[in-house]
Design a protein around this motif. Structure first.
Motif, PDB file in Angstrom:
ATOM      1  N   LEU A  26       0.788  -1.227   0.000  1.00  0.00           N
ATOM      2  CA  LEU A  26       0.000   0.000   0.000  1.00  0.00           C
ATOM      3  C   LEU A  26       0.823   1.281   0.000  1.00  0.00           C
ATOM      4  O   LEU A  26       0.274   2.358  -0.192  1.00  0.00           O
ATOM      5  CB  LEU A  26      -0.948   0.006   1.210  1.00  0.00           C
ATOM      6  CG  LEU A  26      -1.954  -1.141   1.254  1.00  0.00           C
ATOM      7  CD1 LEU A  26      -2.817  -1.030   2.499  1.00  0.00           C
ATOM      8  CD2 LEU A  26      -2.806  -1.188  -0.008  1.00  0.00           C
ATOM      9  N   VAL A  53       2.865   4.388  -1.077  1.00  0.00           N
ATOM     10  CA  VAL A  53       3.048   5.181  -2.289  1.00  0.00           C
ATOM     11  C   VAL A  53       3.869   6.446  -2.021  1.00  0.00           C
ATOM     12  O   VAL A  53       4.172   7.187  -2.941  1.00  0.00           O
ATOM     13  CB  VAL A  53       1.700   5.578  -2.947  1.00  0.00           C
ATOM     14  CG1 VAL A  53       0.980   4.352  -3.481  1.00  0.00           C
ATOM     15  CG2 VAL A  53       0.825   6.352  -1.997  1.00  0.00           C
ATOM     16  N   SER A  55      -6.201  -3.351  -3.360  1.00  0.00           N
ATOM     17  CA  SER A  55      -6.241  -1.960  -3.853  1.00  0.00           C
ATOM     18  C   SER A  55      -4.867  -1.289  -3.826  1.00  0.00           C
ATOM     19  O   SER A  55      -4.735  -0.123  -3.450  1.00  0.00           O
ATOM     20  CB  SER A  55      -7.245  -1.123  -3.057  1.00  0.00           C
ATOM     21  OG  SER A  55      -8.540  -1.656  -3.175  1.00  0.00           O
ATOM     22  N   SER A  56      -3.856  -2.009  -4.235  1.00  0.00           N
ATOM     23  CA  SER A  56      -2.511  -1.444  -4.300  1.00  0.00           C
ATOM     24  C   SER A  56      -2.403  -0.482  -5.483  1.00  0.00           C
ATOM     25  O   SER A  56      -2.678  -0.863  -6.622  1.00  0.00           O
ATOM     26  CB  SER A  56      -1.477  -2.554  -4.467  1.00  0.00           C
ATOM     27  OG  SER A  56      -0.197  -2.007  -4.693  1.00  0.00           O
ATOM     28  N   GLN A  57      -1.990   0.754  -5.192  1.00  0.00           N
ATOM     29  CA  GLN A  57      -1.837   1.743  -6.258  1.00  0.00           C
ATOM     30  C   GLN A  57      -0.622   1.451  -7.138  1.00  0.00           C
ATOM     31  O   GLN A  57      -0.539   1.951  -8.252  1.00  0.00           O
ATOM     32  CB  GLN A  57      -1.720   3.144  -5.665  1.00  0.00           C
ATOM     33  CG  GLN A  57      -3.014   3.618  -5.023  1.00  0.00           C
ATOM     34  CD  GLN A  57      -2.901   5.025  -4.493  1.00  0.00           C
ATOM     35  OE1 GLN A  57      -2.356   5.909  -5.166  1.00  0.00           O
ATOM     36  NE2 GLN A  57      -3.398   5.246  -3.294  1.00  0.00           N
ATOM     37  N   TYR A  58       0.316   0.666  -6.628  1.00  0.00           N
ATOM     38  CA  TYR A  58       1.504   0.342  -7.404  1.00  0.00           C
ATOM     39  C   TYR A  58       1.451  -1.061  -8.007  1.00  0.00           C
ATOM     40  O   TYR A  58       2.453  -1.558  -8.524  1.00  0.00           O
ATOM     41  CB  TYR A  58       2.765   0.475  -6.556  1.00  0.00           C
ATOM     42  CG  TYR A  58       3.275   1.897  -6.420  1.00  0.00           C
ATOM     43  CD1 TYR A  58       2.810   2.920  -7.242  1.00  0.00           C
ATOM     44  CD2 TYR A  58       4.226   2.222  -5.472  1.00  0.00           C
ATOM     45  CE1 TYR A  58       3.284   4.212  -7.113  1.00  0.00           C
ATOM     46  CE2 TYR A  58       4.709   3.514  -5.335  1.00  0.00           C
ATOM     47  CZ  TYR A  58       4.230   4.503  -6.160  1.00  0.00           C
ATOM     48  OH  TYR A  58       4.704   5.780  -6.036  1.00  0.00           O
ATOM     49  N   TYR A 115       0.328  -1.923 -10.716  1.00  0.00           N
ATOM     50  CA  TYR A 115       0.651  -1.857 -12.150  1.00  0.00           C
ATOM     51  C   TYR A 115       2.127  -2.128 -12.425  1.00  0.00           C
ATOM     52  O   TYR A 115       2.497  -2.505 -13.541  1.00  0.00           O
ATOM     53  CB  TYR A 115       0.238  -0.500 -12.733  1.00  0.00           C
ATOM     54  CG  TYR A 115       1.121   0.646 -12.312  1.00  0.00           C
ATOM     55  CD1 TYR A 115       2.244   0.996 -13.061  1.00  0.00           C
ATOM     56  CD2 TYR A 115       0.851   1.385 -11.165  1.00  0.00           C
ATOM     57  CE1 TYR A 115       3.073   2.041 -12.683  1.00  0.00           C
ATOM     58  CE2 TYR A 115       1.666   2.438 -10.784  1.00  0.00           C
ATOM     59  CZ  TYR A 115       2.774   2.754 -11.534  1.00  0.00           C
ATOM     60  OH  TYR A 115       3.584   3.777 -11.142  1.00  0.00           O
TER      61      TYR A 115
END
Length: 191
Positions: free
Chosen positions: A18, A20, A95-98, A100
């Motif tokens: 999680l 960022v 829901s990890s923003q990284y 990608y």
């Protein structure tokens, strides 16, 4: 040893999936160990990797891990910790923003899109100390990515024990790096 460190902002989380922000990432790079670490010149250096091989087609990495690595709770760090961590990170439920950044690891995009299960990610443990990563396309900067906290291992037992509290304070964590973070409550400005 004690490391004295000054940061311009608060820690947001200690959960590698999680994180960022820069401050959280710096704290994790001091208290976690991944496959590789960054040197002062920005180059990557082996960390938990003892030996690596890359297939002729550039799509399969096999990492032999050091056998003496331990979590701060005494558990051994194993290849399964990487498998769990990566699968947890690409799972849309996390829901990890990284997440990608895992694009290129076999099936990662399909998992993030909800078309496949996290267990189908191109990462497998072959025993306790061998990790096999399969890519669906060549990623020339793959080893550079391994220095980022989102690719660090996670201790499944601890993540499941603490649930939603995992990563929200230093007491809800274990570490496998050179330092252990103490006295962070999740909201305080010193730790």
């Amino acid at each position: 040893q004690t490391l004295r460190w000054s940061e311009p902002s608060e820690i947001q989380t200690l959960d590698p999936a999680l994180s960022v922000d820069t401050t959280s990432s710096e704290m994790m790079r001091n208290s976690y160990e991944g496959l590789y670490r960054f040197e002062n010149n920005g180059q990557v250096k082996k960390a938990l990797v003892k030996k690596e091989t890359l297939s002729a087609d550039g799509l399969t990495y096999t990492f032999t891990l050091q056998k003496n690595a331990k979590w701060s709770n005494g558990d051994r760090v194993t290849a399964k910790d990487f498998v769990y961590s990566w699968q947890r990170t690409v799972d849309p439920k996390t829901s990890s923003q990284y997440a990608y950044l895992f694009d290129g690891v076999a099936n990662a995009q399909d998992i993030m899109d909800g078309k496949k299960q996290p267990s189908e990610l191109g990462i497998k443990a072959d025993g306790d100390h061998k990790l096999v990563v399969t890519l669906d396309k060549q990623v020339p900067y793959f080893k550079l990515l391994m220095g980022f906290p989102v690719f660090f291992p996670q201790n499944q037992k601890v993540v499941e024990e603490y649930g939603d509290k995992y990563g929200t304070a230093s007491k809800y964590m274990v570490y496998n790096g050179p330092f252990v973070l103490k006295d962070w409550t999740g909201t305080n400005l010193s730790w």
